[in-house]
Design a protein around this motif. Structure first.
Motif: not given
Length: 94
Positions: A58-61, A81-83, A87-91
């Motif tokens: 999430q922080n990477i995004i 699968s992780f990225i 992080c859908f919510e973060q995007i």
């Protein structure tokens, strides 16, 4: 350079980014991957533009979003699968 057709997709991608980073000082590479030898070369040669964000998809995004908002060309590399799923919510927010 001799063509190697047995190269892993990850290494081919990193090599391409490497060649683009040589030409464009505006490219930033963010990763949380630790085990790729091709990343070691990128990390060494572009230490000022390589960010190891650790296990924090999430922080990477968020970091990539911020850097791109000030004109940087950002490549994010992580396990798919992780990225994508973590992080859908973060995007959506970023």
């Amino acid at each position: 350079m001799k063509k190697n057709y047995n190269i892993q997709m990850r290494d081919a991608f990193i090599r391409k980014v490497y060649s683009e980073m040589k030409k464009n000082k505006n490219i930033i590479f963010i990763s949380n991957e630790q085990g790729a030898s091709s990343l070691d070369v990128l990390r060494k040669d572009f230490s000022d533009r390589f960010i190891n964000a650790g296990i924090s998809e999430q922080n990477i995004i968020t970091l990539a979003s911020g850097l791109s908002s000030v004109g940087k060309k950002v490549f994010v590399y992580s396990i798919a699968s992780f990225i994508t799923l973590r992080c859908f919510e973060q995007i959506k927010i970023d």
